[in-house]
Design a protein around this motif. Structure first.
Motif, PDB file in Angstrom:
ATOM      1  N   PRO A  54       0.816  -1.225   0.000  1.00 42.80           N
ATOM      2  CA  PRO A  54       0.000   0.000   0.000  1.00 42.80           C
ATOM      3  C   PRO A  54       0.851   1.278   0.000  1.00 42.80           C
ATOM      4  O   PRO A  54       0.476   2.271  -0.625  1.00 42.80           O
ATOM      5  N   TRP A  57       1.886   1.862  -3.538  1.00 44.23           N
ATOM      6  CA  TRP A  57       0.750   2.331  -4.333  1.00 44.23           C
ATOM      7  C   TRP A  57       0.521   3.823  -4.109  1.00 44.23           C
ATOM      8  O   TRP A  57       0.277   4.564  -5.049  1.00 44.23           O
ATOM      9  N   ARG A  58       0.598   4.240  -2.823  1.00 44.23           N
ATOM     10  CA  ARG A  58       0.380   5.656  -2.509  1.00 44.23           C
ATOM     11  C   ARG A  58       1.509   6.530  -3.071  1.00 44.23           C
ATOM     12  O   ARG A  58       1.281   7.651  -3.504  1.00 44.23           O
ATOM     13  N   THR A 142      -4.798   6.960  -8.565  1.00 46.90           N
ATOM     14  CA  THR A 142      -4.366   6.985  -7.168  1.00 46.90           C
ATOM     15  C   THR A 142      -4.621   5.623  -6.524  1.00 46.90           C
ATOM     16  O   THR A 142      -5.467   4.842  -6.993  1.00 46.90           O
ATOM     17  N   ALA A 143      -3.903   5.373  -5.447  1.00 44.20           N
ATOM     18  CA  ALA A 143      -4.105   4.129  -4.698  1.00 44.20           C
ATOM     19  C   ALA A 143      -5.545   4.029  -4.228  1.00 44.20           C
ATOM     20  O   ALA A 143      -6.161   2.953  -4.311  1.00 44.20           O
ATOM     21  N   GLU A 144      -6.085   5.142  -3.764  1.00 43.62           N
ATOM     22  CA  GLU A 144      -7.455   5.139  -3.256  1.00 43.62           C
ATOM     23  C   GLU A 144      -8.446   4.763  -4.352  1.00 43.62           C
ATOM     24  O   GLU A 144      -9.382   3.993  -4.133  1.00 43.62           O
ATOM     25  N   GLU A 145      -8.241   5.299  -5.557  1.00 49.43           N
ATOM     26  CA  GLU A 145      -9.133   4.986  -6.683  1.00 49.43           C
ATOM     27  C   GLU A 145      -9.017   3.507  -7.072  1.00 49.43           C
ATOM     28  O   GLU A 145     -10.018   2.837  -7.316  1.00 49.43           O
ATOM     29  N   ILE A 147      -8.079   0.989  -5.177  1.00 51.22           N
ATOM     30  CA  ILE A 147      -8.674   0.163  -4.113  1.00 51.22           C
ATOM     31  C   ILE A 147     -10.193   0.242  -4.174  1.00 51.22           C
ATOM     32  O   ILE A 147     -10.883  -0.770  -4.025  1.00 51.22           O
ATOM     33  N   ALA A 148     -10.713   1.426  -4.440  1.00 50.76           N
ATOM     34  CA  ALA A 148     -12.177   1.588  -4.539  1.00 50.76           C
ATOM     35  C   ALA A 148     -12.767   0.790  -5.710  1.00 50.76           C
ATOM     36  O   ALA A 148     -13.926   0.389  -5.664  1.00 50.76           O
ATOM     37  N   THR A 155     -11.761  -8.029  -1.761  1.00 44.17           N
ATOM     38  CA  THR A 155     -11.544  -7.266  -0.538  1.00 44.17           C
ATOM     39  C   THR A 155     -11.963  -8.057   0.702  1.00 44.17           C
ATOM     40  O   THR A 155     -11.691  -7.613   1.827  1.00 44.17           O
TER      41      THR A 155
END
Length: 156
Positions: A54, A57-58, A142-145, A147-148, A155
């Motif tokens: 993670p 990724w960030r 982005t990492a957040e995108e 993962i979402a 998950t």
């Protein structure tokens, strides 16, 4: 010196078979460049799994269309094979930072008889095999995108 007509006809007749053999060999190759992987993603011929951490990724973002699955997470093997199921008849391509981790996972997968995986050996940051996803200017989210956008089954 003239080229014998029979030999010429034999070569021309064999070309489609040679092209087919070369194409089949290329499809069996399990080390791909980042650009090849991106083209295959666009054509819906592969699924891509980013096996970095993670934090990585960030730091750099995630290849657009990749499913981020942390190699060091306890349930990684289970999630990797769930990703394989979701891929249906497509191979799953693995990418890490420089190809070392994805190469190690590929060795284990080959040893276990798993053949539906590919290695993006130049990784995100590049390696001796090529410039990598980032330096090739391929799209990143982005990492957040990323993962979402993971399928729910990856998950849990």
């Amino acid at each position: 010196m003239t080229f014998p007509r029979r030999r010429f006809l034999a070569i021309v007749t064999a070309l489609p078979f040679q092209a087919h053999a070369i194409s089949a060999t290329a499809q069996r190759r399990d080390n791909w460049s980042a650009s090849e992987a991106y083209d295959a993603l666009l054509q819906d011929r592969i699924r891509l799994v980013d096996i970095r951490t993670p934090e990585e990724w960030r730091e750099t973002g995630v290849a657009e269309g990749a499913w981020p699955l942390n190699l060091y997470e306890e349930r990684f093997p289970e999630r990797l094979f769930k990703a394989r199921e979701l891929a249906e008849d497509r191979p799953v391509a693995l990418i890490c930072r420089t190809g070392n981790r994805s190469g190690g996972v590929m060795k284990q997968l080959r040893a276990s008889g798993s053949t539906d995986f590919l290695d993006i050996s130049e990784g995100m940051a590049g390696s001796p095999t090529g410039p990598g996803w980032i330096k090739s200017g391929l799209p990143i989210v982005t990492a957040e995108e990323a993962i979402a956008n993971l399928p729910a089954i990856l998950t849990t």
